[in-house]
Design a protein around this motif. Structure first.
Motif, mmCIF file in Angstrom:
data_model
loop_
_atom_site.group_PDB
_atom_site.id
_atom_site.type_symbol
_atom_site.label_atom_id
_atom_site.label_comp_id
_atom_site.label_asym_id
_atom_site.label_seq_id
_atom_site.Cartn_x
_atom_site.Cartn_y
_atom_site.Cartn_z
ATOM 1 N N LEU A 1 48.171 49.251 41.339
ATOM 2 C CA LEU A 1 47.118 49.983 41.800
ATOM 3 C C LEU A 1 45.771 49.914 40.973
ATOM 4 C CD1 LEU A 1 48.656 53.468 42.804
ATOM 5 C CD2 LEU A 1 47.874 51.504 44.202
ATOM 6 N N ASP A 2 46.240 49.050 39.757
ATOM 7 C CA ASP A 2 45.109 48.760 38.829
ATOM 8 C C ASP A 2 44.461 47.486 38.954
ATOM 9 O OD1 ASP A 2 44.512 50.954 37.253
ATOM 10 O OD2 ASP A 2 46.139 50.589 35.721
ATOM 11 N N ALA A 3 45.143 46.530 40.005
ATOM 12 C CA ALA A 3 44.359 45.178 40.145
ATOM 13 C C ALA A 3 43.891 45.104 41.622
ATOM 14 C CB ALA A 3 45.694 44.201 40.136
ATOM 15 N N SER A 4 43.078 44.099 41.721
ATOM 16 C CA SER A 4 42.333 43.888 42.967
ATOM 17 C C SER A 4 42.663 42.212 43.443
ATOM 18 C CB SER A 4 40.631 43.801 42.742
ATOM 19 O OG SER A 4 40.559 42.996 41.799
ATOM 20 N N HIS A 5 42.336 41.960 44.484
ATOM 21 C CA HIS A 5 42.462 40.782 45.082
ATOM 22 C C HIS A 5 41.117 40.104 45.447
ATOM 23 C CE1 HIS A 5 43.491 43.473 47.878
ATOM 24 N NE2 HIS A 5 42.895 43.130 48.695
ATOM 25 N N SER A 6 40.923 38.856 45.673
ATOM 26 C CA SER A 6 39.616 37.923 45.471
ATOM 27 C C SER A 6 38.818 38.485 46.766
ATOM 28 C CB SER A 6 39.855 36.598 45.268
ATOM 29 O OG SER A 6 40.599 36.194 46.730
ATOM 30 N N LYS A 7 37.592 38.045 46.613
ATOM 31 C CA LYS A 7 36.591 38.101 47.854
ATOM 32 C C LYS A 7 37.055 37.132 48.850
ATOM 33 C CE LYS A 7 32.453 39.711 45.192
ATOM 34 N NZ LYS A 7 31.217 39.614 44.895
ATOM 35 N N LYS A 8 37.632 36.015 48.368
ATOM 36 C CA LYS A 8 38.192 34.953 49.398
ATOM 37 C C LYS A 8 39.221 35.776 50.354
ATOM 38 C CE LYS A 8 39.646 30.221 49.954
ATOM 39 N NZ LYS A 8 41.096 30.572 50.467
ATOM 40 N N GLN A 9 40.208 36.146 49.621
ATOM 41 C CA GLN A 9 41.281 36.992 50.158
ATOM 42 C C GLN A 9 40.793 38.305 51.183
ATOM 43 O OE1 GLN A 9 43.563 37.993 46.916
ATOM 44 N NE2 GLN A 9 45.025 36.500 47.081
ATOM 45 N N GLU A 10 39.676 38.895 50.828
ATOM 46 C CA GLU A 10 39.175 40.009 51.621
ATOM 47 C C GLU A 10 38.537 39.309 52.863
ATOM 48 O OE1 GLU A 10 39.563 42.995 51.400
ATOM 49 O OE2 GLU A 10 40.620 43.423 49.308
#
Length: 270
Positions: A179-188
């Motif tokens: 829950l503390d991490a994010s994924h990339s704008k490309k993945q989004e």
């Protein structure tokens, strides 16, 4: 509610504007750059995500089979349990956070407060986005990082490069770690495209994806340095994502002007 990695966050964002939280323990310490040495497969990500979701299901209020939220989600999601070669399962968490996530094992969890503000077409767009994250396998690196944090391991210096089993406490820490991490704008962006194509292929109104983003943009306004706003900073701008959908829909002759988008005054539970 913090950002979700393995369990991928609602259209790339989350909201913690209410007091009630999804029940998670404290995350373990940070992992060094040497973690890349660990042998970690998609199968490992699936196994660990299943354990994490089972832990969250036990530690958070889940809507029962006759609950109006479950009935509504069954009506919307039931036909997509086997979607694009994926076997999906879904539940509603009755918490005040505005969120939804999907995991490597095909688990999708939708939060009741999200359902309160989204129309059926908007929820379908969210679901399509989450399915896109599973289909695109955006989970592997995030799950590896979460596992290493929970196990307090540095793969470069650990005795084994294999993934070990975690105890109950470690699984809870792992749930919080991703829950503390994010994924990339490309993945989004790729998940946005998947959502649009999902809506189009199933003959849903693609404008629902546009209005969902407009509502998220409204939620991010009016307050400085909230958790919600901070999380928006690491993801594509919701208004820009909405406009991208609008341009695509106009080009394909699928655009219908929804008028001014506002947040509903009453719950949209049916």
């Amino acid at each position: 509610m913090k950002k979700i990695t393995l369990c991928f966050l609602l259209l790339g964002t989350a909201c913690s504007i209410n007091a009630q939280k999804i029940n998670l323990g404290k995350a373990a310490g940070m992992v060094s750059n040497g973690a890349k040495a660990l042998t970690f497969t998609n199968e490992d990500a699936i196994k660990l995500s299943k354990e994490s979701v089972e832990w969250m299901d036990k530690n958070n209020p889940v809507a029962g089979p006759k609950d109006p939220y479950t009935v509504r989600l069954n009506r919307l999601f039931g036909k997509h349990k086997s979607q694009d070669g994926l076997n999906l399962n879904y539940k509603v968490y009755k918490v005040k956070d505005i969120n939804a996530f999907a995991c490597a094992d095909g688990s999708v969890r939708v939060f009741s407060s999200l359902m309160d503000i989204m129309t059926d077409n908007e929820l379908l767009a969210v679901i399509g986005h989450e399915i896109g994250h599973v289909k695109n396998q955006d989970t592997k690196d995030a799950m590896k990082s979460a596992y290493l944090k929970a196990a307090a391991l540095d793969a470069a210096s650990s005795a084994s490069s294999d993934v070990a089993s975690l105890n109950e406490s470690q699984i809870g820490k792992m749930a919080n770690a991703f829950l503390d991490a994010s994924h990339s704008k490309k993945q989004e962006s790729e998940a946005d495209t998947y959502s649009y194509d999902f809506m189009k292929a199933n003959k849903y109104d693609v404008v629902g994806a546009y209005t969902a983003f407009k509502k998220l943009a409204l939620l991010s306004q009016g307050s400085t340095q909230t958790n919600f706003e901070k999380m928006f900073n690491s993801h594509p701008d919701s208004n820009k994502r909405a406009e991208s959908i609008k341009k695509k829909a106009e080009k394909e002759g699928l655009w219908k002007d929804p008028g001014t988008v506002t947040l509903p005054a009453a719950k949209l539970t049916k």
